[in-house]
Design a protein around this motif. Structure first.
Motif, PDB file in Angstrom:
ATOM      1  N   GLY A 158       9.789  -5.327  -8.243  1.00  0.00           N
ATOM      2  CA  GLY A 158       8.364  -5.607  -8.464  1.00  0.00           C
ATOM      3  C   GLY A 158       8.062  -5.690  -9.956  1.00  0.00           C
ATOM      4  O   GLY A 158       7.402  -6.630 -10.427  1.00  0.00           O
ATOM      5  N   LYS A 167       3.180 -14.108 -11.210  1.00  0.00           N
ATOM      6  CA  LYS A 167       1.918 -13.471 -10.787  1.00  0.00           C
ATOM      7  C   LYS A 167       1.649 -13.698  -9.297  1.00  0.00           C
ATOM      8  O   LYS A 167       1.079 -12.861  -8.630  1.00  0.00           O
ATOM      9  CB  LYS A 167       0.733 -14.076 -11.573  1.00  0.00           C
ATOM     10  N   ARG A 168       2.047 -14.887  -8.797  1.00  0.00           N
ATOM     11  CA  ARG A 168       1.760 -15.261  -7.388  1.00  0.00           C
ATOM     12  C   ARG A 168       3.094 -15.446  -6.670  1.00  0.00           C
ATOM     13  O   ARG A 168       3.848 -16.372  -6.991  1.00  0.00           O
ATOM     14  CB  ARG A 168       0.973 -16.577  -7.366  1.00  0.00           C
ATOM     15  N   GLU A 184       7.786  -4.315   1.590  1.00  0.00           N
ATOM     16  CA  GLU A 184       6.792  -3.300   1.190  1.00  0.00           C
ATOM     17  C   GLU A 184       7.170  -2.643  -0.140  1.00  0.00           C
ATOM     18  O   GLU A 184       6.315  -2.381  -0.978  1.00  0.00           O
ATOM     19  CB  GLU A 184       6.697  -2.195   2.256  1.00  0.00           C
ATOM     20  N   GLU A 187       6.393  -5.070  -2.891  1.00  0.00           N
ATOM     21  CA  GLU A 187       4.930  -5.206  -3.010  1.00  0.00           C
ATOM     22  C   GLU A 187       4.289  -4.019  -3.725  1.00  0.00           C
ATOM     23  O   GLU A 187       3.361  -4.181  -4.504  1.00  0.00           O
ATOM     24  CB  GLU A 187       4.316  -5.261  -1.612  1.00  0.00           C
ATOM     25  N   GLU A 188       4.801  -2.812  -3.406  1.00  0.00           N
ATOM     26  CA  GLU A 188       4.206  -1.589  -3.963  1.00  0.00           C
ATOM     27  C   GLU A 188       4.162  -1.664  -5.498  1.00  0.00           C
ATOM     28  O   GLU A 188       3.123  -1.429  -6.109  1.00  0.00           O
ATOM     29  CB  GLU A 188       5.030  -0.383  -3.496  1.00  0.00           C
ATOM     30  N   LYS A 191       2.190  -5.210  -6.776  1.00  0.00           N
ATOM     31  CA  LYS A 191       0.714  -5.190  -6.699  1.00  0.00           C
ATOM     32  C   LYS A 191       0.135  -4.169  -7.661  1.00  0.00           C
ATOM     33  O   LYS A 191      -0.918  -4.394  -8.251  1.00  0.00           O
ATOM     34  CB  LYS A 191       0.270  -4.867  -5.279  1.00  0.00           C
ATOM     35  N   GLY A 195       0.221  -8.013  -9.628  1.00  0.00           N
ATOM     36  CA  GLY A 195       0.744  -9.206  -8.948  1.00  0.00           C
ATOM     37  C   GLY A 195       0.046  -9.444  -7.621  1.00  0.00           C
ATOM     38  O   GLY A 195      -0.556  -8.534  -7.052  1.00  0.00           O
ATOM     39  N   GLU A 196       0.160 -10.681  -7.136  1.00  0.00           N
ATOM     40  CA  GLU A 196      -0.492 -11.026  -5.864  1.00  0.00           C
ATOM     41  C   GLU A 196       0.535 -11.640  -4.897  1.00  0.00           C
ATOM     42  O   GLU A 196       1.309 -12.522  -5.282  1.00  0.00           O
ATOM     43  CB  GLU A 196      -1.600 -12.054  -6.158  1.00  0.00           C
ATOM     44  N   ILE A 197       0.537 -11.109  -3.668  1.00  0.00           N
ATOM     45  CA  ILE A 197       1.397 -11.710  -2.630  1.00  0.00           C
ATOM     46  C   ILE A 197       0.540 -12.767  -1.946  1.00  0.00           C
ATOM     47  O   ILE A 197      -0.407 -12.435  -1.221  1.00  0.00           O
ATOM     48  CB  ILE A 197       1.861 -10.655  -1.583  1.00  0.00           C
TER      49      ILE A 197
END
Ligand code: BEZ
Length: 391
Positions: A158, A167-168, A184, A187-188, A191, A195-197
């Motif tokens: 991440g 960023k995306r 996950e 993402e943890e 984000k 950052g954006e999923i």
């Protein structure tokens, strides 16, 4: 009369001690039974084979530390099918009376094994499956893992993605526990750093028809894609990613299973892929160099992370048996010996957390000429948070 009673008590006590010693000697003379629950067929067959190779190699190399105990292997093919796990685990526990049960590769199989083996009179050593729960809410004194939790290799990526100014991101995986937990973990950290999923794509396990999903990714055009795939699925995914023209256009990231044991089949399609994992082929330490040479000599192929994790399961057994002078009849003593061990693994030094999960470096790697080369250490001595473990 008093003297006679005393004599009899001494004689009886002597008999009990003699019987116990005879029993201990008999136990020590018995082979150590090692049940092996790995996939030898199906999409994860190569992973199971490498794990078994590593396990056997370690126990052969360290036979001198077993104090004369022989090893008897009982091998069972899980086919990476969770529904097979309870029956096989019960058979190894109740019919074969295995001292150690080594397995599995697939997280769903791990959950089925744990149901049967948790708190039982055998030691379970997980040489791959990353299900967070195994060393989280389902942790137990007799469950150890020589591999990783799903969180461990994914979380550091991440930050690596953020540092690369992505960023995306689109994430993608097989839709089962390990895949979901891998995404996950990424993402943890991603984000938390802003950052954006923008899309998450889940594919039924073990489906390998990826083209329609990849076309969709092409039209979304994210800054990068983060995935979890392994074994035969990883080979197919990386080749399809290239064939559909995404390689060189949208950076592909992953936990390192994406390029483990797969690069020769993936060929040029794998070149340049960056992943994070607790191992890399070219790790510059004496144990790794010797391990890779011996593995190549013994099995005629390159070692990978699955071989390393199997090898370390064997090392863990050998070190604990050695520490106990060959007598593993006292489970509490055996567990304590295992807990206090630091392994000199091909991946570097490995010690165990309270939850019995490895504390280990996570490396950032890049595929160069078919090998996973270390380019950074984004997380040193990373310990899984073991959320929910009450040990
Ligand atoms: C798992 O199911 O836990 C898993 C399978 C292959 C590679 C890594 C993890």
């Amino acid at each position: 009369m008093e003297n006679y009673n005393k004599f009899m008590r001494t004689l009886l006590a002597g008999t009990v001690v003699a019987t116990l010693s005879a029993q201990a000697l008999a136990d020590n003379a018995e082979p150590i039974k090692v049940g092996v629950m790995l996939p030898f067929s199906g999409i994860y067959a190569a992973l199971g084979d490498a794990g078994r190779n590593g396990l056997k190699m370690a126990l052969k190399e360290h036979a001198g530390e077993l104090h004369g105990r022989q090893i008897e292997f009982i091998e069972m093919d899980t086919e990476a099918k969770p529904e097979r796990a309870p029956e096989i685990a019960s058979s190894l526990l109740n019919q074969h009376h295995a001292n150690f049960i080594i397995g599995p590769v697939h997280s769903g199989v791990a959950m089925g094994m744990i149901k049967v083996l948790k708190d039982q009179d055998t030691i379970m050593i997980i040489p791959n499956a990353g299900a967070n729960a195994a060393t989280g809410p389902l942790c137990a004194p007799n469950i150890f893992r020589t591999s990783f939790s799903m969180w461990q290799p994914s979380y550091p990526m991440g930050q690596v993605a953020l540092d690369s100014a992505y960023k995306r991101v689109v994430t993608m995986s097989w839709n089962y526990g390990a895949g979901r937990e891998s995404l996950e973990g990424f993402e943890e950290a991603f984000k938390a750093g802003g950052g954006e999923i923008i899309k998450q794509i889940m594919v039924p396990f073990p489906k390998t028809e990826f083209q329609s999903y990849l076309s969709e990714i092409g039209s979304i055009n994210p800054d990068a894609v983060f995935v979890f795939f392994a074994g035969g699925g990883a080979v197919k995914f990386v080749k399809d990613y290239d064939a559909l023209g995404l390689k060189g256009k949208i950076p592909l990231l992953g936990s390192g299973f994406l390029t483990e044991g797969t690069t020769s089949a993936q060929g040029p399609s794998a070149e340049g892929i960056r992943t994070t994992l607790h191992y890399a082929d070219g790790l510059d330490n004496e144990v790794n160099t010797k391990f890779r040479q011996n593995y190549q000599q013994m099995f005629g192929k390159e070692a990978d992370i699955y071989a390393v994790q199997g090898y370390d399961a064997g090392l863990l057994i050998a070190k604990a048996v050695d520490q106990l002078g060959g007598d593993i009849s006292d489970q509490a003593a055996l567990i304590q010996a295992m807990e206090s061990t630091t392994l000199l693994s091909p991946r570097g030094e490995v010690s165990f957390s309270k939850a019995h999960n490895p504390i280990q470096n996570i490396y950032l790697r890049e595929v160069v000429d078919g090998a996973n080369k270390v380019i950074d250490v984004p997380a040193a001595k990373l310990e899984d948070p073991a959320r929910g473990c009450k040990l």
